[in-house]
Write a protein that holds these residues in place. Structure first.
Motif, mmCIF file in Angstrom:
data_model
loop_
_atom_site.group_PDB
_atom_site.id
_atom_site.type_symbol
_atom_site.label_atom_id
_atom_site.label_comp_id
_atom_site.label_asym_id
_atom_site.label_seq_id
_atom_site.Cartn_x
_atom_site.Cartn_y
_atom_site.Cartn_z
ATOM 1 N N THR A 179 7.906 -19.444 5.729
ATOM 2 C CA THR A 179 8.879 -20.377 6.295
ATOM 3 C C THR A 179 8.469 -20.761 7.713
ATOM 4 O OG1 THR A 179 10.618 -19.410 4.953
ATOM 5 C CG2 THR A 179 11.323 -20.700 6.855
ATOM 6 N N ALA A 180 8.661 -22.036 8.039
ATOM 7 C CA ALA A 180 8.263 -22.567 9.341
ATOM 8 C C ALA A 180 9.375 -23.419 9.936
ATOM 9 C CB ALA A 180 6.993 -23.412 9.205
ATOM 10 N N HIS A 181 9.386 -23.499 11.258
ATOM 11 C CA HIS A 181 10.245 -24.462 11.954
ATOM 12 C C HIS A 181 9.881 -25.868 11.512
ATOM 13 C CE1 HIS A 181 11.021 -27.268 15.312
ATOM 14 N NE2 HIS A 181 12.075 -26.521 15.591
ATOM 15 N N GLY A 182 8.596 -26.145 11.422
ATOM 16 C CA GLY A 182 8.122 -27.397 10.854
ATOM 17 C C GLY A 182 7.794 -28.491 11.846
ATOM 18 N N ASP A 183 8.247 -28.362 13.088
ATOM 19 C CA ASP A 183 7.964 -29.385 14.097
ATOM 20 C C ASP A 183 7.839 -28.714 15.468
ATOM 21 O OD1 ASP A 183 7.443 -31.958 14.961
ATOM 22 O OD2 ASP A 183 9.547 -32.498 15.208
ATOM 23 N N LEU A 184 7.037 -27.665 15.522
ATOM 24 C CA LEU A 184 6.969 -26.817 16.708
ATOM 25 C C LEU A 184 5.968 -27.388 17.712
ATOM 26 C CD1 LEU A 184 8.405 -23.995 17.381
ATOM 27 C CD2 LEU A 184 6.055 -23.149 17.360
ATOM 28 N N HIS A 185 6.442 -28.328 18.507
ATOM 29 C CA HIS A 185 5.620 -28.869 19.584
ATOM 30 C C HIS A 185 6.321 -28.639 20.916
ATOM 31 C CE1 HIS A 185 8.376 -32.262 19.738
ATOM 32 N NE2 HIS A 185 8.128 -32.547 18.467
ATOM 33 N N TRP A 186 5.671 -29.049 22.006
ATOM 34 C CA TRP A 186 6.121 -28.676 23.348
ATOM 35 C C TRP A 186 7.423 -29.350 23.764
ATOM 36 C CZ3 TRP A 186 3.991 -24.515 25.248
ATOM 37 C CH2 TRP A 186 2.712 -24.149 24.803
ATOM 38 N N ALA A 187 7.770 -30.463 23.161
ATOM 39 C CA ALA A 187 9.036 -31.124 23.494
ATOM 40 C C ALA A 187 10.204 -30.528 22.730
ATOM 41 C CB ALA A 187 8.940 -32.624 23.223
ATOM 42 N N ASN A 188 9.927 -29.572 21.847
ATOM 43 C CA ASN A 188 10.983 -28.871 21.119
ATOM 44 C C ASN A 188 11.140 -27.428 21.566
ATOM 45 O OD1 ASN A 188 12.016 -30.922 19.539
ATOM 46 N ND2 ASN A 188 10.584 -30.585 17.857
ATOM 47 N N LEU A 189 10.519 -27.071 22.702
ATOM 48 C CA LEU A 189 10.614 -25.727 23.251
ATOM 49 C C LEU A 189 11.045 -25.814 24.711
ATOM 50 C CD1 LEU A 189 7.268 -24.258 21.867
ATOM 51 C CD2 LEU A 189 9.559 -23.963 20.899
ATOM 52 N N THR A 190 11.986 -24.978 25.109
ATOM 53 C CA THR A 190 12.446 -24.984 26.497
ATOM 54 C C THR A 190 11.810 -23.829 27.275
ATOM 55 O OG1 THR A 190 14.364 -23.536 26.147
ATOM 56 C CG2 THR A 190 14.669 -25.918 25.772
ATOM 57 N N CYS A 191 11.855 -23.976 28.592
ATOM 58 C CA CYS A 191 11.419 -22.915 29.489
ATOM 59 C C CYS A 191 12.224 -23.051 30.798
ATOM 60 C CB CYS A 191 9.905 -23.010 29.768
ATOM 61 S SG CYS A 191 9.440 -24.467 30.740
ATOM 62 N N PRO A 192 12.361 -21.988 31.589
ATOM 63 C CA PRO A 192 11.636 -20.715 31.497
ATOM 64 C C PRO A 192 12.152 -19.762 30.418
ATOM 65 C CG PRO A 192 13.107 -20.682 33.372
ATOM 66 C CD PRO A 192 13.154 -22.077 32.841
ATOM 67 N N THR A 193 13.329 -20.028 29.835
ATOM 68 C CA THR A 193 13.814 -19.219 28.715
ATOM 69 C C THR A 193 13.600 -20.003 27.425
ATOM 70 O OG1 THR A 193 15.503 -18.201 30.124
ATOM 71 C CG2 THR A 193 15.796 -18.018 27.742
ATOM 72 N N LEU A 194 13.097 -19.335 26.415
ATOM 73 C CA LEU A 194 12.761 -20.020 25.173
ATOM 74 C C LEU A 194 14.001 -20.384 24.366
ATOM 75 C CD1 LEU A 194 10.660 -20.914 23.015
ATOM 76 C CD2 LEU A 194 10.889 -18.595 22.059
ATOM 77 N N THR A 195 14.101 -21.666 24.005
ATOM 78 C CA THR A 195 15.009 -22.137 22.962
ATOM 79 C C THR A 195 14.211 -23.073 22.072
ATOM 80 O OG1 THR A 195 16.896 -22.051 24.484
ATOM 81 C CG2 THR A 195 17.189 -23.289 22.445
ATOM 82 N N MET A 196 14.380 -22.955 20.778
ATOM 83 C CA MET A 196 13.674 -23.801 19.819
ATOM 84 C C MET A 196 14.633 -24.887 19.337
ATOM 85 S SD MET A 196 11.873 -20.599 17.825
ATOM 86 C CE MET A 196 11.022 -21.568 16.592
ATOM 87 N N LEU A 197 14.286 -26.138 19.615
ATOM 88 C CA LEU A 197 15.140 -27.278 19.303
ATOM 89 C C LEU A 197 14.696 -27.961 18.013
ATOM 90 C CD1 LEU A 197 15.200 -28.866 22.889
ATOM 91 C CD2 LEU A 197 16.742 -27.110 21.970
#
Length: 280
Positions: A179-197
Motif C-alpha cells: 500500500t502506498a500514499h500514491g502521490d508522495l512529493h515535496w508539496a504534499n509533505l510539511t516541515c519542520p513537523t511531518l504531515t502527509m497531505l
C-alpha cells in the motif's frame, strides 16, 4: 500551489467554494486561496465552530465523481492508523450541478508549510531534521502494511507504458505490491513537523513506490536525493525498490510527453539508464 486557472474555470469554482462554505457553516478567511492543477481543486483557510479549518473543493465531471480519487480522503480517514501524520477529515459533502460534480472536504488546519510551495519538484535543499526523516520512514512503513482493495498503480498500465517510455523491452511484472500514499512529493509533505497531505490516490502500488517518487522528485538536488536514498535505503536499495523507481520514472516521462515537468527530463533519462544497466 498552482496559478489561477483560465477564467471559465475560476468563474465556476469560486461560487462553488462559497456554496461549500455556506453548506458547511464556515466563515471564509482573508488569506489567499490555493489552486490545484488546472483549477481542479480550490482550497483555503476557514473558521469553523470548532476552530480554524481548511476547506478543499474538488471538481469532476459528473460521470467521474465516483472514481477512486473522489473517495480517497474518506477511505484514508477510516483505514489509516492514527500514527500516520495527516490532517483529519471533519466533514464532507457532495453535490451536482448539470454535468459538474463537486466534493467539499473540511479538514483540521495544518499550520506548517509544505516543503515546496510551487509544485512537486524540489529545487533547493530544505532543512529537514533527523526526527523528520525518522517520522517519514515510520509513516511509510506503516502505510505499506495497511490492507486495502484500492489500486494506485495497475499492472496493465505498466505493461503498456514502461516499454514505451523507457525505450526498451523489460520485464514489467511487479515483483512485490504494498500500500502506498500514491502521490508522495515535496508539496504534499510539511516541515519542520511531518504531515502527509492529499490522500486522493492511495492504494496498492509496486513496493517502494512512495520512496521512489520522493527520490525522483529530488533529482535536481543531488544532495537531497542522496538523503532520500540514505534514510529509505531499506526500501530503495533492493530489487523491488529499483523497479519502483523505474515505475515512477515512466510516469514522469509520460508527463514530459504532455509538456509537464520538463526540467526533470534529462535527470529522468539519466537515472533510468543507470537503473536499467544495473538490472542487466
Amino acid at each position: 500551489m498552482f496559478s489561477e486557472p483560465e477564467r471559465e474555470v475560476s468563474q465556476r469554482m469560486l461560487p462553488a467554494f462559497a456554496e461549500a462554505g455556506d453548506q458547511l457553516n464556515v466563515t471564509m478567511a482573508a488569506a489567499p486561496k490555493s489552486w490545484g492543477w488546472q483549477g481542479r481543486t480550490l482550497s483555503g483557510r476557514v473558521e469553523a465552530s470548532d476552530g480554524p479549518a481548511w476547506l478543499r473543493l474538488v471538481h469532476a465531471h459528473a460521470d467521474r465523481s465516483s472514481d477512486k480519487l473522489w473517495d480517497g480522503p474518506r477511505t484514508a480517514e477510516s483505514c489509516m492508523p492514527t500514527a500516520v501524520p495527516r490532517p483529519r477529515l471533519r466533514q464532507r459533502l457532495t453535490w451536482t450541478e448539470s454535468s459538474d460534480s463537486y466534493l467539499a472536504e473540511l479538514y483540521d488546519l495544518v499550520s506548517e508549510p509544505t516543503v515546496t510551495t510551487d509544485g512537486p519538484i524540489l529545487r533547493h535543499r530544505p532543512d529537514l531534521s533527523g526526527a523528520w526523516w525518522t517520522s517519514l520512514r515510520t509513516a511509510l512503513d506503516t502505510v505499506s502494511a495497511v490492507p486495502t482493495d484500492r489500486v494506485a498503480v495497475r499492472q496493465a498500465y505498466l505493461d503498456r507504458a514502461m516499454p514505451q517510455f523507457l525505450g526498451q523491452e523489460i520485464d514489467t511484472t511487479v515483483p512485490a505490491w504494498s500500500t502506498a500514499h500514491g502521490d508522495l512529493h515535496w508539496a504534499n509533505l510539511t516541515c519542520p513537523t511531518l504531515t502527509m497531505l492529499d490522500w486522493e490516490g492511495w492504494g496498492i502500488a509496486p513496493a517502494g513506490f512512495d520512496a521512489a517518487m520522493l527520490h525522483t522528485y529530488s533529482l535536481l538536488v543531488p544532495s537531497v536525493s542522496a538523503q532520500v536514498r540514505g534514510h529509505l535505503d531499506h526500501v530503495l536499495d533492493t530489487p523491488t525498490g529499483r523497479f519502483a523507481e523505474l515505475v515512477v520514472i515512466t510516469q514522469l516521462l509520460q508527463t514530459n510527453s504532455r509538456g509537464d515537468n520538463l526540467e526533470l527530463a534529462g535527470p529522468l533519462r539519466q537515472r533510468a539508464g543507470e537503473l536499467l544497466v544495473d538490472s542487466i
